[in-house]
Design an enzyme around this catalytic site. Structure first.
Site, PDB file in Angstrom:
ATOM      1  N   GLY A  98      31.873  21.831 -20.648  1.00 49.90           N
ATOM      2  CA  GLY A  98      30.836  21.114 -19.913  1.00 49.90           C
ATOM      3  C   GLY A  98      31.477  20.285 -18.814  1.00 49.90           C
ATOM      4  O   GLY A  98      32.699  20.184 -18.715  1.00 49.90           O
ATOM      5  N   LEU A  99      30.643  19.694 -17.999  1.00 51.07           N
ATOM      6  CA  LEU A  99      31.118  18.885 -16.879  1.00 51.07           C
ATOM      7  C   LEU A  99      31.867  17.638 -17.356  1.00 51.07           C
ATOM      8  O   LEU A  99      31.676  17.185 -18.483  1.00 51.07           O
ATOM      9  CB  LEU A  99      29.939  18.445 -16.007  1.00 51.07           C
ATOM     10  CG  LEU A  99      29.214  19.529 -15.216  1.00 51.07           C
ATOM     11  CD1 LEU A  99      27.952  18.949 -14.584  1.00 51.07           C
ATOM     12  CD2 LEU A  99      30.124  20.140 -14.157  1.00 51.07           C
ATOM     13  N   SER A 100      32.667  17.086 -16.475  1.00 54.60           N
ATOM     14  CA  SER A 100      33.301  15.803 -16.735  1.00 54.60           C
ATOM     15  C   SER A 100      32.209  14.758 -16.939  1.00 54.60           C
ATOM     16  O   SER A 100      31.269  14.677 -16.147  1.00 54.60           O
ATOM     17  CB  SER A 100      34.185  15.419 -15.542  1.00 54.60           C
ATOM     18  OG  SER A 100      34.758  14.155 -15.740  1.00 54.60           O
ATOM     19  N   GLY A 101      32.304  13.992 -18.006  1.00 58.24           N
ATOM     20  CA  GLY A 101      31.310  12.966 -18.291  1.00 58.24           C
ATOM     21  C   GLY A 101      30.136  13.447 -19.123  1.00 58.24           C
ATOM     22  O   GLY A 101      29.233  12.665 -19.435  1.00 58.24           O
ATOM     23  N   ALA A 102      30.133  14.715 -19.509  1.00 54.09           N
ATOM     24  CA  ALA A 102      29.014  15.243 -20.296  1.00 54.09           C
ATOM     25  C   ALA A 102      29.027  14.730 -21.732  1.00 54.09           C
ATOM     26  O   ALA A 102      27.989  14.701 -22.392  1.00 54.09           O
ATOM     27  CB  ALA A 102      29.039  16.769 -20.286  1.00 54.09           C
ATOM     28  N   GLY A 103      30.204  14.338 -22.227  1.00 52.69           N
ATOM     29  CA  GLY A 103      30.305  13.828 -23.594  1.00 52.69           C
ATOM     30  C   GLY A 103      31.209  14.647 -24.496  1.00 52.69           C
ATOM     31  O   GLY A 103      31.233  14.445 -25.710  1.00 52.69           O
ATOM     32  N   LYS A 104      31.982  15.562 -23.930  1.00 56.18           N
ATOM     33  CA  LYS A 104      32.843  16.435 -24.726  1.00 56.18           C
ATOM     34  C   LYS A 104      33.843  15.647 -25.570  1.00 56.18           C
ATOM     35  O   LYS A 104      33.983  15.888 -26.772  1.00 56.18           O
ATOM     36  CB  LYS A 104      33.622  17.408 -23.817  1.00 56.18           C
ATOM     37  CG  LYS A 104      32.765  18.354 -23.028  1.00 56.18           C
ATOM     38  CD  LYS A 104      33.595  19.291 -22.165  1.00 56.18           C
ATOM     39  CE  LYS A 104      34.523  18.600 -21.196  1.00 56.18           C
ATOM     40  NZ  LYS A 104      33.817  17.730 -20.215  1.00 56.18           N
ATOM     41  N   SER A 153      36.846  23.801 -18.763  1.00 60.72           N
ATOM     42  CA  SER A 153      36.904  25.270 -18.712  1.00 60.72           C
ATOM     43  C   SER A 153      35.725  25.844 -17.908  1.00 60.72           C
ATOM     44  O   SER A 153      34.813  26.419 -18.471  1.00 60.72           O
ATOM     45  CB  SER A 153      36.967  25.880 -20.118  1.00 60.72           C
ATOM     46  OG  SER A 153      36.132  25.256 -21.041  1.00 60.72           O
TER      47      SER A 153
END
Length: 195
Positions: A12-18, A86
Site C-alpha cells: 500500500g501507499l506510504s502512510g496507509a498503515g502497513k 511494493s
C-alpha cells in the site's frame, strides 16, 4: 516433515498503515508463542538493499530480495510479515505464485488520508519536487487486483484490521503449528508418555 509458515505481504501507499498493522500483528503472534519475523521496508532499504535507487528496475530487485528472504523464513515454519510499498503488481504476482502460503494484504487508504498522516512530511517534499519518484505522487502505485485481504484503514480501526487478518488466516487454515516456548516446557506433564 516441517510445516511451512506463512508470508503476510502488506502492500500500500506510504502512510496507509502497513507498519502499524505489521507491528501489532507481530506482537499478537509473539504473545501466542508463534515464531514470527517482521521485514519492514525502511529497515530493508538500510540493510539489505542499500545502494538501490528508486527506478522501476531497482524497486523490483528490492521486492524480489525481500521475497527471497521471506521464502527462506517461511519454509522453516515462521510467520513472516512484510511491510513494503511494493508498487508494481507484476512483481508482487510473481512472488505470490512462486511462494508457498503467500497472503497479499492490501492496506488501502486514499492518498489524502496518507498525506494527512505523514509526520515526516514526505508527501509535501514530493509535491514540492524535493523528493523524486515518490510513489503516489510522481511514481505509480498499482493496486492489487485480487488481494486475499483488504484493510480499509481510513474506515477501520487498527484492531478491526488486525481481527480481519487473523480471522482470514484461521478460516483459511494458514497459521503454522504453534511452537512450545522453552520456558513453558517445565509445565508439561510427561508422566503419561510411554517409552
Amino acid at each position: 516433515m516441517k510445516q511451512n509458515g506463512v508470508i503476510l505481504w502488506l502492500t500500500g501507499l506510504s502512510g496507509a498503515g502497513k507498519t502499524t498493522i505489521a507491528q501489532r500483528l507481530e506482537n499478537k503472534f509473539q504473545e501466542q508463542a508463534y515464531l514470527v519475523e517482521l521485514l519492514d521496508g525502511d529497515v530493508i532499504r538500510q540493510n539489505l538493499s542499500q545502494g538501490l535507487s528508486f527506478t522501476k528496475e531497482d524497486r523490483d530487485i528490492n521486492v524480489r530480495r525481500v521475497g527471497y528472504v521471506a521464502n527462506l523464513l517461511s519454509r522453516n515454519g515462521i510467520i513472516v510479515i512484510v511491510s513494503l510499498i511494493s508498487p508494481y503488481r507484476a512483481v508482487r504476482d510473481e512472488l505470490r505464485y512462486s511462494s508457498k502460503n503467500f497472503v497479499e494484504i492490501y492496506v488501502n487508504a486514499p492518498i489524502e488520508v496518507c498525506e494527512a498522516r505523514d509526520v515526516k512530511g514526505l508527501y509535501a517534499k514530493a509535491r514540492n519536487g524535493q523528493i523524486k519518484s515518490f510513489t503516489g505522487i510522481d511514481h505509480p502505485y498499482e493496486e492489487p487486483l485480487n488481494p486475499h485481504i483488504t484493510c480499509y484503514t481510513a474506515k477501520e480501526t487498527i484492531d478491526e484490521s488486525i481481527a480481519k487478518i487473523i480471522n482470514w488466516l484461521e478460516k483459511a487454515n494458514q497459521l503454522p503449528e504453534l511452537v512450545i516456548p522453552i520456558n513453558s516446557r517445565e509445565n508439561l506433564n510427561f508422566s503419561s508418555l510411554r517409552i
